[in-house]
Design a protein around this motif. Structure first.
Motif, PDB file in Angstrom:
ATOM      1  N   ARG A 144       0.829  -1.206   0.000  1.00 31.74           N
ATOM      2  CA  ARG A 144       0.000   0.000   0.000  1.00 31.74           C
ATOM      3  C   ARG A 144       0.865   1.258   0.000  1.00 31.74           C
ATOM      4  NH1 ARG A 144      -2.485   4.042   2.685  1.00 31.74           N
ATOM      5  NH2 ARG A 144      -4.656   4.426   2.056  1.00 31.74           N
ATOM      6  N   SER A 145       1.948   1.253   0.764  1.00 33.23           N
ATOM      7  CA  SER A 145       2.845   2.407   0.769  1.00 33.23           C
ATOM      8  C   SER A 145       3.415   2.666  -0.619  1.00 33.23           C
ATOM      9  CB  SER A 145       3.977   2.184   1.775  1.00 33.23           C
ATOM     10  OG  SER A 145       3.479   2.122   3.093  1.00 33.23           O
ATOM     11  N   CYS A 146       3.735   1.590  -1.318  1.00 33.42           N
ATOM     12  CA  CYS A 146       4.223   1.745  -2.697  1.00 33.42           C
ATOM     13  C   CYS A 146       3.146   2.336  -3.592  1.00 33.42           C
ATOM     14  CB  CYS A 146       4.671   0.388  -3.248  1.00 33.42           C
ATOM     15  SG  CYS A 146       6.102  -0.339  -2.431  1.00 33.42           S
ATOM     16  N   ASN A 147       1.928   1.838  -3.451  1.00 26.62           N
ATOM     17  CA  ASN A 147       0.837   2.343  -4.282  1.00 26.62           C
ATOM     18  C   ASN A 147       0.521   3.805  -3.977  1.00 26.62           C
ATOM     19  OD1 ASN A 147       0.598  -0.152  -5.535  1.00 26.62           O
ATOM     20  ND2 ASN A 147      -0.997  -0.874  -4.132  1.00 26.62           N
ATOM     21  N   VAL A 148       0.604   4.194  -2.708  1.00 24.29           N
ATOM     22  CA  VAL A 148       0.423   5.603  -2.350  1.00 24.29           C
ATOM     23  C   VAL A 148       1.476   6.452  -3.054  1.00 24.29           C
ATOM     24  CG1 VAL A 148       0.639   7.271  -0.458  1.00 24.29           C
ATOM     25  CG2 VAL A 148      -0.716   5.195  -0.135  1.00 24.29           C
ATOM     26  N   PHE A 149       2.706   5.982  -3.059  1.00 25.94           N
ATOM     27  CA  PHE A 149       3.778   6.716  -3.745  1.00 25.94           C
ATOM     28  C   PHE A 149       3.414   6.957  -5.208  1.00 25.94           C
ATOM     29  CE2 PHE A 149       7.380   6.581  -6.625  1.00 25.94           C
ATOM     30  CZ  PHE A 149       8.233   7.543  -6.111  1.00 25.94           C
ATOM     31  N   PHE A 150       3.033   5.918  -5.915  1.00 24.10           N
ATOM     32  CA  PHE A 150       2.744   6.070  -7.343  1.00 24.10           C
ATOM     33  C   PHE A 150       1.571   7.021  -7.585  1.00 24.10           C
ATOM     34  CE2 PHE A 150       4.828   1.760  -7.657  1.00 24.10           C
ATOM     35  CZ  PHE A 150       5.957   2.221  -8.328  1.00 24.10           C
ATOM     36  N   VAL A 201      10.802   2.135  -6.008  1.00 26.34           N
ATOM     37  CA  VAL A 201       9.519   1.688  -5.470  1.00 26.34           C
ATOM     38  C   VAL A 201       8.960   0.545  -6.308  1.00 26.34           C
ATOM     39  CG1 VAL A 201       7.169   2.377  -4.871  1.00 26.34           C
ATOM     40  CG2 VAL A 201       9.080   3.912  -4.393  1.00 26.34           C
ATOM     41  N   HIS A 202       9.194   0.561  -7.626  1.00 26.94           N
ATOM     42  CA  HIS A 202       8.820  -0.604  -8.439  1.00 26.94           C
ATOM     43  C   HIS A 202       9.554  -1.846  -7.947  1.00 26.94           C
ATOM     44  CE1 HIS A 202       6.097   0.703 -11.580  1.00 26.94           C
ATOM     45  NE2 HIS A 202       6.828   1.781 -11.815  1.00 26.94           N
ATOM     46  N   TYR A 203      10.836  -1.695  -7.641  1.00 25.83           N
ATOM     47  CA  TYR A 203      11.615  -2.831  -7.122  1.00 25.83           C
ATOM     48  C   TYR A 203      11.041  -3.302  -5.788  1.00 25.83           C
ATOM     49  CZ  TYR A 203      15.276  -5.431  -4.764  1.00 25.83           C
ATOM     50  OH  TYR A 203      15.952  -6.397  -4.066  1.00 25.83           O
ATOM     51  N   LEU A 204      10.762  -2.367  -4.893  1.00 18.25           N
ATOM     52  CA  LEU A 204      10.282  -2.731  -3.565  1.00 18.25           C
ATOM     53  C   LEU A 204       8.919  -3.416  -3.634  1.00 18.25           C
ATOM     54  CD1 LEU A 204      11.443   0.485  -1.698  1.00 18.25           C
ATOM     55  CD2 LEU A 204      12.256  -1.849  -1.234  1.00 18.25           C
ATOM     56  N   ALA A 207      -3.991   2.354  -3.902  1.00 23.70           N
ATOM     57  CA  ALA A 207      -4.119   2.525  -2.454  1.00 23.70           C
ATOM     58  C   ALA A 207      -5.593   2.636  -2.087  1.00 23.70           C
ATOM     59  CB  ALA A 207      -3.354   3.763  -1.998  1.00 23.70           C
ATOM     60  N   TYR A 208      -6.109   1.628  -1.436  1.00 25.60           N
ATOM     61  CA  TYR A 208      -7.505   1.653  -1.042  1.00 25.60           C
ATOM     62  C   TYR A 208      -7.743   2.690   0.043  1.00 25.60           C
ATOM     63  CZ  TYR A 208      -8.562  -2.587  -3.662  1.00 25.60           C
ATOM     64  OH  TYR A 208      -8.759  -3.494  -4.667  1.00 25.60           O
ATOM     65  N   GLY A 209      -8.897   3.329  -0.025  1.00 27.21           N
ATOM     66  CA  GLY A 209      -9.337   4.249   1.006  1.00 27.21           C
ATOM     67  C   GLY A 209     -10.383   3.606   1.886  1.00 27.21           C
ATOM     68  N   PRO A 210     -10.799   4.292   2.950  1.00 22.68           N
ATOM     69  CA  PRO A 210     -11.755   3.698   3.902  1.00 22.68           C
ATOM     70  C   PRO A 210     -13.118   3.402   3.295  1.00 22.68           C
ATOM     71  CG  PRO A 210     -11.365   6.025   4.395  1.00 22.68           C
ATOM     72  CD  PRO A 210     -10.350   5.630   3.378  1.00 22.68           C
ATOM     73  N   ASP A 211     -13.459   4.052   2.193  1.00 22.18           N
ATOM     74  CA  ASP A 211     -14.775   3.837   1.590  1.00 22.18           C
ATOM     75  C   ASP A 211     -14.755   2.841   0.451  1.00 22.18           C
ATOM     76  OD1 ASP A 211     -15.883   5.741   3.313  1.00 22.18           O
ATOM     77  OD2 ASP A 211     -15.380   7.381   1.943  1.00 22.18           O
ATOM     78  N   ASP A 212     -13.589   2.261   0.150  1.00 21.47           N
ATOM     79  CA  ASP A 212     -13.470   1.319  -0.962  1.00 21.47           C
ATOM     80  C   ASP A 212     -13.941  -0.075  -0.553  1.00 21.47           C
ATOM     81  OD1 ASP A 212     -12.441   3.006  -2.966  1.00 21.47           O
ATOM     82  OD2 ASP A 212     -10.445   2.915  -2.060  1.00 21.47           O
ATOM     83  N   ASP A 213     -14.298  -0.847  -1.553  1.00 20.42           N
ATOM     84  CA  ASP A 213     -14.666  -2.241  -1.353  1.00 20.42           C
ATOM     85  C   ASP A 213     -13.379  -3.065  -1.290  1.00 20.42           C
ATOM     86  OD1 ASP A 213     -15.641  -4.769  -1.298  1.00 20.42           O
ATOM     87  OD2 ASP A 213     -16.714  -4.672  -3.215  1.00 20.42           O
ATOM     88  N   PHE A 214     -13.146  -3.690  -0.166  1.00 19.81           N
ATOM     89  CA  PHE A 214     -11.902  -4.434   0.027  1.00 19.81           C
ATOM     90  C   PHE A 214     -12.000  -5.881  -0.453  1.00 19.81           C
ATOM     91  CE2 PHE A 214     -11.470  -0.891   2.889  1.00 19.81           C
ATOM     92  CZ  PHE A 214     -10.122  -0.571   2.820  1.00 19.81           C
ATOM     93  N   MET A 215     -13.122  -6.277  -0.982  1.00 18.70           N
ATOM     94  CA  MET A 215     -13.267  -7.643  -1.460  1.00 18.70           C
ATOM     95  C   MET A 215     -12.538  -7.787  -2.798  1.00 18.70           C
ATOM     96  SD  MET A 215     -14.943  -9.032   0.927  1.00 18.70           S
ATOM     97  CE  MET A 215     -15.539  -8.247   2.407  1.00 18.70           C
ATOM     98  N   ILE A 216     -11.515  -8.593  -2.812  1.00 14.13           N
ATOM     99  CA  ILE A 216     -10.741  -8.801  -4.025  1.00 14.13           C
ATOM    100  C   ILE A 216     -10.262 -10.247  -4.060  1.00 14.13           C
ATOM    101  CG2 ILE A 216      -8.667  -7.893  -2.885  1.00 14.13           C
ATOM    102  CD1 ILE A 216      -7.702  -7.001  -5.661  1.00 14.13           C
ATOM    103  N   ALA A 217     -10.423 -10.872  -5.199  1.00 11.29           N
ATOM    104  CA  ALA A 217     -10.067 -12.280  -5.335  1.00 11.29           C
ATOM    105  C   ALA A 217      -8.565 -12.440  -5.574  1.00 11.29           C
ATOM    106  CB  ALA A 217     -10.842 -12.902  -6.497  1.00 11.29           C
TER     107      ALA A 217
END
Length: 588
Positions: free
Chosen positions: A115-121, A141-144, A165-175
């Motif tokens: 998630r930290s990596c995705n926040v960066f991008f 960050v791509h490497y990390l 980066a998911y936020g508090p209102d996002d749907d966290f259901m992911i396969a």
């Protein structure tokens, strides 16, 4: 080499300036999200923080002791060794367990780092910052992110690919994505990293070589039998695509793995430490010892330093304190098994056997890496602590027992019945020598040397394995002999081929990379775990009274039980309950 550290404090100092309104300033060390992404120094500090999410191997627990080469005395590992873990309990691999040193490679923490990596991008896409430094940080960050997904893939197979980066209102259901999709995502990240990163530089930061080397490892794993067996080990698992390939060519995957390793070799920037022509076995031994006792060398591709902020922590990772002999007031964890010790060849390249003449003096004329890696009964070590030195002025490891005139035995200083400490001693009769600097007193001093995340010898061995799988035995021998030559060992016999050559390679990989976080995965991806995960053997050594005679007895010191479900870890029950779309791994 520069150590990676959190730079928040230094960033604060750089940004402080005099102001007449000094009573109005914001609290030091606190920045709004917007402020971070408009300042290159703060962005750099943010990326440094992501680096701290990497696994650091010098910890109280090591992956080696979850394989056949090592034993830890900590009971927390027993459920794993006996295939008793479940989705609701994974012992030391549970991030909530206070003793775990695997917290950085658990499902929860790996996804936190992702998630930290995705926040960066996402933030950098909105930022006006640009330039060479920004591009380099993006490559890092791509490497990390690829590194964090590599650990998930290695433990679980296919996992949910989260690239935002998911936020508090996002749907966290992911396969879960398929295994193939997971590998492809990791490779794409590493290709992006390689394109953006410099060829060389600070080896505690990702470089082009680090990205390509990790790609080599990932593709080697992906080509291996575990992930190409069409899930034959799972007893009818309904979703084989989650734990391996269900189509395509394994040969093509071996070719991709070979090409990836060769790309690192062809960079021409890495070499085996000490060269491939040691003048003597003693020089080869010293080369292998010193490979790990510096802050970076020509063999290192990616290294990690431990953050100095934890200097006062009693568990600050120091291999000497954690793994050294108890007769030196060290903790004696992660002791080599007899199975590992017997894997070191004789100096002439022949196998060691307890049925051969070498059994009379089992620690003589062995592979130089044996002496660089293992502390055994009679090994020269460092000076004893002040309160012990009178009992052993020469600093000789004592894991044996000494017969008295009445037929009783006195326990050596480094046994579990030691008169110095009788709770930290080895069960197997050995201690780890590798990584440990003998020049410092580990009872009081913390060793500050880096953990080798990736080194060039691994890449060469990756290339050898892929070449063997492709039937290119001459090519494989050329590169395998580089590793053996550096170690002071003779080249592979010219006529050796087929299964014997593969066995030679696998043994070479075992001893060369021992305790470097590879064996746990190797025995699984080769699908040899049912054969090698057996009860741990150690040795009982008795020195006869008034004689130079020594008796050696192989003993069993820990029971282990393998079940095929242990090829992969279970997804924690908490995660399964939070996400209805997750499918559990087979056997759990």
């Amino acid at each position: 080499m520069k150590r990676i550290k959190l730079l928040i404090l230094s960033s604060v100092l750089l940004l402080m300036s005099c102001s007449e309104d000094f009573l109005e300033v914001k609290p030091l060390g606190q920045y709004s999200d917007a402020a971070v992404w408009t300042d290159a120094a703060l962005v750099n500090a943010y990326v440094n923080d992501i680096y701290l999410g990497q696994q650091y191997g010098f910890q109280l627990e090591m992956l080696a002791s979850l394989s056949d080469i090592s034993m830890t005395k900590r009971a927390e590992v027993n459920p794993i060794l006996n295939s008793e873990i479940s989705p609701s309990y994974v012992s030391i691999l549970d991030p909530a367990h206070w003793l775990t040193s695997f917290r950085n490679i658990t499902w929860n923490n790996l996804y936190d780092n992702i998630r930290s990596c995705n926040v960066f991008f996402e933030r950098m896409a909105e930022s006006e910052l640009e330039g060479e430094e920004v591009d380099r940080l993006a490559g890092e960050v791509h490497y990390l992110r690829a590194n964090f997904y590599y650990w998930l893939m290695s433990f679980y197979g296919g996992v949910p690919i989260v690239d935002r980066a998911y936020g508090p209102d996002d749907d966290f259901m992911i396969a879960r994505n398929t295994f193939e999709e997971t590998v492809n995502f990791i490779v794409a990240d590493l290709d992006a990293a390689a394109a953006a990163l410099p060829l060389s530089g600070d080896k505690a930061r990702a470089t082009r070589g680090a990205a390509l080397a990790l790609k080599s490892r990932v593709l080697l794993y992906a080509a291996s039998d575990l992930f190409n067996s069409n899930a034959t080990w799972t007893d009818g698992y309904a979703n084989p695509e989650l734990i391996g390939y269900t189509g395509g060519s394994q040969t093509q995957r071996w070719q991709a793995a070979q090409d990836a390793a060769k790309a690192v070799i062809d960079l021409g920037v890495y070499n085996l430490y000490g060269g491939t022509s040691p003048a003597s076995p003693e020089e080869a031994r010293e080369n292998y010892i010193n490979l790990f006792l510096n802050n970076g060398n020509e063999e290192d591709i990616m290294i990690s330093f431990y953050d100095d902020i934890n200097d006062g922590d009693w568990q600050a990772p120091s291999p000497g304190r954690f793994y050294g002999p108890n007769g030196y007031h060290n903790w004696g964890n992660h002791t080599p098994t007899q199975q590992l010790v017997d894997s070191y060849e004789m100096i002439d390249g022949s196998e060691f056997s307890w049925n051969g003449p070498e059994a009379e003096n089992p620690y003589e004329n062995r592979d130089p890496r044996f002496y660089a890696s293992i502390l055994y009964d009679g090994a020269d070590w460092r000076q004893r602590p002040d309160d012990v030195i009178a009992a052993d002025p020469e600093g000789i490891v004592q894991t044996g027992y000494f017969e008295n005139a009445d037929g009783s035995f006195t326990a050596g200083l480094d046994t579990r019945q030691s008169p110095i400490e009788d709770w930290n001693g080895t069960y197997t009769g050995y201690y780890l020598r590798k990584f440990i600097d003998p020049s410092i007193d580990h009872q009081y001093e913390t060793q500050r040397l880096p953990w080798r995340q990736i080194r060039y010898a691994e890449v060469i061995l990756n290339y050898v394995e892929a070449s063997l799988e492709l039937g290119q035995e001459a090519e494989a021998k050329t590169y395998l002999n580089m590793i053996r030559n550096r170690a002071g060992m003779p080249e592979v016999p010219a006529g050796e081929s087929g299964e014997a050559l593969m066995d030679r390679y696998r043994n070479e990989r075992k001893v060369e990379l021992a305790y470097e976080q590879h064996r746990y995965f190797d025995i699984r991806r080769w699908m040899i775990a049912p054969q090698v995960i057996e009860n741990v053997e150690g040795i009982r050594i008795e020195h006869q009274y008034a004689s130079d005679d020594i008796d050696y007895e192989i003993i069993q010191v820990q029971n282990r039980n393998w079940q095929n479900k242990s090829y992969l870890l279970p997804i924690l029950l908490d995660e399964m309950n939070r996400n209805d779309l997750l499918i559990q791994n087979p056997g759990y």
